[in-house]
Design a protein around this motif. Structure first.
Motif, short mmCIF file in Angstrom:
data_model
loop_
_atom_site.label_atom_id
_atom_site.label_comp_id
_atom_site.label_asym_id
_atom_site.label_seq_id
_atom_site.Cartn_x
_atom_site.Cartn_y
_atom_site.Cartn_z
N TRP A 1 -7.37 -1.30 -6.60
CA TRP A 1 -5.94 -0.84 -6.66
C TRP A 1 -5.70 0.16 -7.93
CZ3 TRP A 1 -2.90 -1.25 -2.61
CH2 TRP A 1 -3.08 -2.17 -1.72
N GLU B 1 -0.79 -8.10 -2.18
CA GLU B 1 -0.06 -7.33 -1.36
C GLU B 1 1.17 -8.38 -0.71
OE1 GLU B 1 -1.41 -3.98 1.62
OE2 GLU B 1 -3.15 -5.24 1.13
N TYR C 1 -2.33 1.99 -4.59
CA TYR C 1 -3.23 2.22 -3.36
C TYR C 1 -4.37 1.80 -3.73
CZ TYR C 1 -3.87 6.95 -5.16
OH TYR C 1 -4.29 8.12 -6.02
N ASP D 1 0.93 -1.35 0.03
CA ASP D 1 0.06 0.06 -0.09
C ASP D 1 1.14 1.23 -0.04
OD1 ASP D 1 -1.96 1.97 0.29
OD2 ASP D 1 -2.72 0.91 2.07
#
Length: 263
Positions: free
Chosen positions: A61, A84, A54, A48
């Motif tokens: 995303w 992630e 982000y 992130d």
């Protein structure tokens, strides 16, 4: 009899060599691009990290790197999936094929270049110190920040900068977590990418009471692929195409990183 036995041994040896040779050829003939196309997905390892990768309000995303990865996925004809990762394990994630590429504002370092097939640099960056805004005047030089307790992302260029300068620091999972540490007062300062600092601290951000002061390094971002992968060269060609047609600048302007583009 001896001649017949010798001939049989030669025949078996030649057969084994032929089989081994065929197996080796088959194993090396499929490129990483062919592998990705075959499974129909490009799995992008991220953290992130605004403005690179982000989530928006819908949980999708977005970001400069995320948007570029999607454009490459479109040209490859595959679905792009973001996952992630623990940044400290990025090389392992690549090697075991949990992900296909690390595309997350990754700084070019000796460790990265020795363990991955890397693209050419596409963004300029720096490692910068973040402190409480009301203390910024005290911490505007490297000497001034030496006595602070820092929060850094494990395995990051920020952690390397802390080590190089002999700073006292605590390693956390992500750069975003380092800002939470400073906000909560559990760390005096953090070291993060200047591009992230520009997007996440200061007036109009979630960390309005934080600011960045002194830069500790200058560096460049690259995209990382598996060692020996042909995907890195393909991404280089894609970035050149995006640059030539103006797409690169358009995406960069959307996320405010146009001044950092490698010329």
């Amino acid at each position: 009899m001896k001649k017949r036995i010798l001939s049989l041994v030669v025949l078996v040896t030649m057969t084994a060599t032929l089989i081994a040779g065929c197996g080796s050829k088959s194993g090396s003939s499929e490129s990483d691009i062919e592998y990705i196309k075959g499974k129909g997905t490009l799995i992008v390892g991220i953290t992130d990290f605004a403005p690179m990768d982000y989530q928006d309000d819908s949980g999708d995303w977005i970001g400069f790197d995320a948007d570029l990865a999607r454009l490459v996925g479109e040209d490859l004809g595959v679905e792009v999936q973001f996952t992630e990762i623990d940044w400290d394990n990025k090389i392992l994630e690549l090697d075991n094929k949990s992900i296909d590429v690390v595309w997350n504002g990754m700084t070019l370092t000796d460790e990265v270049s020795s363990a991955m097939a890397c693209t050419k640099p596409y963004l300029n960056n720096a490692q910068t110190v973040v402190v409480k805004a009301d203390q910024a005047g005290q911490y505007n030089s490297v000497d001034a920040v030496k006595g602070l307790k820092f929060a850094v992302e494990a395995g990051s260029a920020g952690e390397a900068a802390a080590e190089d300068n002999g700073f006292e620091y605590t390693s956390v999972t992500s750069q975003a977590d380092t800002l939470m540490e400073v906000e909560a007062g559990t760390s005096d300062a953090s070291i993060i990418d200047s591009l992230m600092a520009g997007a996440m601290v200061g007036e109009g951000t979630s960390y309005a009471d934080l600011t960045h002061t002194v830069d500790l390094t200058t560096e460049e971002y690259v995209v990382g692929c598996r060692k020996g992968s042909d995907l890195a060269a393909y991404i280089d060609e894609e970035i050149k195409k995006f640059t030539d047609e103006g797409t690169m600048k358009t995406v960069a302007e959307e996320y405010g990183v146009q001044e950092a583009l490698v010329k």
